[in-house]
Design a protein around this motif. Structure first.
Motif, short mmCIF file in Angstrom:
data_model
loop_
_atom_site.label_atom_id
_atom_site.label_comp_id
_atom_site.label_asym_id
_atom_site.label_seq_id
_atom_site.Cartn_x
_atom_site.Cartn_y
_atom_site.Cartn_z
N CYS A 176 -8.94 -9.43 24.18
CA CYS A 176 -7.97 -9.91 25.10
C CYS A 176 -7.00 -10.84 24.27
CB CYS A 176 -8.24 -10.49 26.35
SG CYS A 176 -7.00 -11.46 27.17
N LEU A 177 -5.85 -10.64 24.01
CA LEU A 177 -4.65 -11.23 23.47
C LEU A 177 -3.52 -11.98 24.09
CD1 LEU A 177 -4.48 -9.09 20.20
CD2 LEU A 177 -5.96 -11.10 20.40
N LEU A 178 -3.54 -11.16 25.26
CA LEU A 178 -2.28 -11.64 26.28
C LEU A 178 -2.54 -13.06 26.67
CD1 LEU A 178 -1.74 -8.47 28.10
CD2 LEU A 178 -0.28 -9.37 26.56
N SER A 179 -3.40 -13.55 27.10
CA SER A 179 -3.75 -14.70 27.63
C SER A 179 -3.56 -15.92 26.42
CB SER A 179 -5.10 -15.13 28.29
OG SER A 179 -5.49 -16.30 28.68
N SER A 180 -4.28 -15.41 25.28
CA SER A 180 -4.08 -16.28 24.14
C SER A 180 -2.70 -16.49 23.75
CB SER A 180 -4.68 -15.67 23.01
OG SER A 180 -6.27 -15.75 23.22
N TYR A 181 -1.74 -15.65 23.88
CA TYR A 181 -0.63 -15.58 23.51
C TYR A 181 0.08 -16.78 24.28
CZ TYR A 181 4.43 -14.33 23.22
OH TYR A 181 5.72 -14.35 23.04
N ALA A 182 0.09 -16.54 25.69
CA ALA A 182 0.47 -17.34 26.74
C ALA A 182 0.28 -18.85 26.69
CB ALA A 182 0.48 -16.66 28.10
N THR A 183 -1.39 -18.89 26.40
CA THR A 183 -1.88 -20.36 26.64
C THR A 183 -2.64 -20.95 25.45
OG1 THR A 183 -3.66 -19.65 27.67
CG2 THR A 183 -2.23 -19.62 29.28
N GLY A 184 -2.98 -20.06 24.48
CA GLY A 184 -3.80 -20.45 23.55
C GLY A 184 -5.38 -20.43 23.85
N GLU A 185 -5.50 -19.97 25.01
CA GLU A 185 -6.86 -19.81 25.59
C GLU A 185 -7.22 -18.49 26.21
OE1 GLU A 185 -7.67 -22.98 28.35
OE2 GLU A 185 -7.70 -24.57 26.57
N THR A 189 -12.61 -17.41 24.60
CA THR A 189 -13.01 -18.62 23.66
C THR A 189 -13.34 -19.83 24.68
OG1 THR A 189 -10.50 -18.99 24.00
CG2 THR A 189 -10.95 -18.07 22.03
N VAL A 190 -12.82 -19.93 25.77
CA VAL A 190 -13.10 -21.14 26.63
C VAL A 190 -13.50 -20.33 28.16
CG1 VAL A 190 -11.58 -22.42 25.77
CG2 VAL A 190 -10.83 -21.05 27.69
N GLY A 191 -13.62 -19.01 28.25
CA GLY A 191 -14.24 -18.40 29.59
C GLY A 191 -13.14 -18.25 30.33
N ALA A 192 -11.93 -18.45 30.07
CA ALA A 192 -11.04 -18.25 31.32
C ALA A 192 -9.40 -17.42 30.91
CB ALA A 192 -10.53 -19.58 31.92
N CYS A 193 -9.24 -16.50 31.85
CA CYS A 193 -7.99 -15.74 31.56
C CYS A 193 -7.33 -16.63 32.72
CB CYS A 193 -8.31 -14.32 31.93
SG CYS A 193 -6.71 -13.52 32.34
N SER A 194 -5.88 -16.95 32.38
CA SER A 194 -5.20 -17.68 32.98
C SER A 194 -5.92 -19.18 33.51
CB SER A 194 -4.60 -17.19 34.48
OG SER A 194 -4.03 -15.75 33.70
N PRO A 195 -6.25 -19.98 32.39
CA PRO A 195 -6.74 -21.11 32.80
C PRO A 195 -5.97 -22.18 33.81
CG PRO A 195 -5.92 -21.22 30.53
CD PRO A 195 -5.86 -19.82 30.98
N ALA A 196 -6.58 -22.84 34.55
CA ALA A 196 -5.80 -23.26 36.00
C ALA A 196 -4.86 -24.38 35.42
CB ALA A 196 -6.74 -23.97 36.67
N VAL A 210 5.83 -17.66 39.69
CA VAL A 210 4.70 -18.19 39.01
C VAL A 210 4.74 -18.26 37.41
CG1 VAL A 210 3.25 -16.11 39.16
CG2 VAL A 210 1.99 -18.05 38.66
N HIS A 211 4.32 -19.30 36.78
CA HIS A 211 4.51 -19.38 35.26
C HIS A 211 3.00 -19.24 34.73
CE1 HIS A 211 8.66 -20.27 36.68
NE2 HIS A 211 9.10 -20.07 35.38
N LEU A 212 3.01 -19.02 33.60
CA LEU A 212 1.63 -19.15 32.91
C LEU A 212 2.12 -19.71 31.51
CD1 LEU A 212 -1.52 -18.90 32.97
CD2 LEU A 212 -1.11 -16.61 32.22
N GLY A 213 1.50 -20.79 31.16
CA GLY A 213 1.86 -21.44 29.97
C GLY A 213 3.28 -21.54 29.68
N GLY A 214 4.05 -21.66 30.81
CA GLY A 214 5.62 -21.70 30.76
C GLY A 214 6.31 -20.24 30.62
N ILE A 215 5.59 -19.41 30.79
CA ILE A 215 6.15 -17.92 30.79
C ILE A 215 6.20 -17.38 32.28
CG2 ILE A 215 6.09 -15.58 30.09
CD1 ILE A 215 4.25 -16.71 27.62
#
Length: 334
Positions: A176-185, A189-196, A210-215
């Motif tokens: 998975c790279l999409l969550s890392s792209y948006a949030t760095g996590e 790595t930290v066990g969460a897609c779309s960290p709260a 709804v935004h994720l990491g400002g996106i």
């Protein structure tokens, strides 16, 4: 085939066991598992109570330690493996090579299952994990057709476990790279897609955004249902159209394929959803227990058995987006 049910807390574990799960899989309340959300998962004390409850009723417990060890975090991940052994868990579900080696060396009596996060899809990969780390079972990524699963079963002695019901992931698991792209996590790595902390809801004139990491990843009409946002299931403008560019909200539902999966050599069916409610876990487990028992009673070698339509209808009420898919299993050409 063995039935594995998810549990995000002790109440869900009891619901799974009481409704017929052969095995319940859980995670500790930290970044060592890929469902690390606030209020979810088990303390060591709760996990010990869960194991005691399951074992007293003939069920097993597997602990998912399926994120990857991060720099400086070896002690935490190692302690998770030690903790699973300490509470009497029946298996650990691992992806990280270092953890697999540690578990094999220090807890040889603890069964080692290869997580879907390892994304192993070839006999060479599975046989390596078996030979090097004593892996007895592998959870297959949700990217293989039934024909590919059957071919895999012919070339390995590793037990094969597949997802039979629940949310899908657009990525090959473990990549998975999409969550890392948006949030760095990410789950790895930290066990969460779309960290709260990265999720932001905002009421606007155009709808609930709804935004994720400002996106900006989605916008909902006033009466439109909105689930927990993930970047892969957001809507985006593509060539002038706003659509689910990566993946639509839908659920994998394979009840009609149970005879084929059994003939393909699958040993275990897994229900996705450690983040789901105890009521969901209990009901879905009950229905799948009935489906598998019906299949066993039919003694269906020819593949003519069909599941009870009433049970399928009840099951589909719990599907994400109220829609279902067979996923890659329907790729007859592959």
């Amino acid at each position: 085939m063995e039935l594995l049910s998810p549990a995000g807390n002790l109440t869900a574990l009891r619901a799974a066991v009481d409704n017929g799960a052969d095995t319940v899989y859980i995670g500790f309340r930290d970044a060592t598992n890929a469902r690390h959300f606030p209020g979810l998962n088990f303390t060591p004390q709760q996990a010990a109570k869960g194991v005691e409850y399951a074992h007293a009723r003939g069920a097993r417990v597997a602990v998912a330690i399926n994120s990857y060890v991060q720099a400086g975090g070896w002690a935490q991940w190692r302690e998770a493996v030690d903790g699973a052994a300490r509470i009497g868990a029946d298996a650990v579900i691992l992806a990280d090579l270092g953890l697999l080696d540690y578990a094999a060396q220090h807890h040889p009596e603890l069964a080692r299952h290869l997580s879907v996060q390892a994304s192993a899809t070839t006999p060479e990969a599975l046989n390596f994990y078996q030979r090097r780390y004593g892996v007895t079972r592998a959870v297959l990524p949700r990217v293989l057709s039934i024909q590919q699963v059957a071919a895999l079963a012919e070339e390995t002695d590793v037990e094969l476990e597949v997802f039979g019901f629940g949310s899908l992931c657009v990525m090959a698991e473990g990549r998975c790279l999409l969550s890392s792209y948006a949030t760095g996590e990410s789950p790895n790595t930290v066990g969460a897609c779309s960290p709260a902390w990265a999720v932001q809801w905002q009421e606007t004139e155009r709808g609930r955004e709804v935004h994720l990491g400002g996106i900006l990843i989605d916008r909902f009409a006033p009466e439109e249902p909105a689930g927990y946002p993930t970047i892969c299931k957001g809507r985006y403008e593509v060539e002038g159209r706003i659509e689910h560019a990566f993946e639509s909200p839908t659920s994998l539902e394979t009840a009609e394929l149970l005879p084929q999966l059994q003939r393909a050599g699958v040993q275990a069916i897994k229900i996705e959803g450690r983040q789901r409610s105890p009521a969901y876990v209990g009901t879905v487990t009950r229905i799948w227990r009935q489906l598998l028992d019906d299949l066993t009673a039919a003694g269906d070698e020819a593949g003519a058995h069909r599941p009870d339509p009433a049970r399928i209808a009840e099951l589909r009420e719990f599907c994400e987006g109220s829609t279902t898919t067979l996923g890659p299993y329907e790729r007859k050409w592959q």
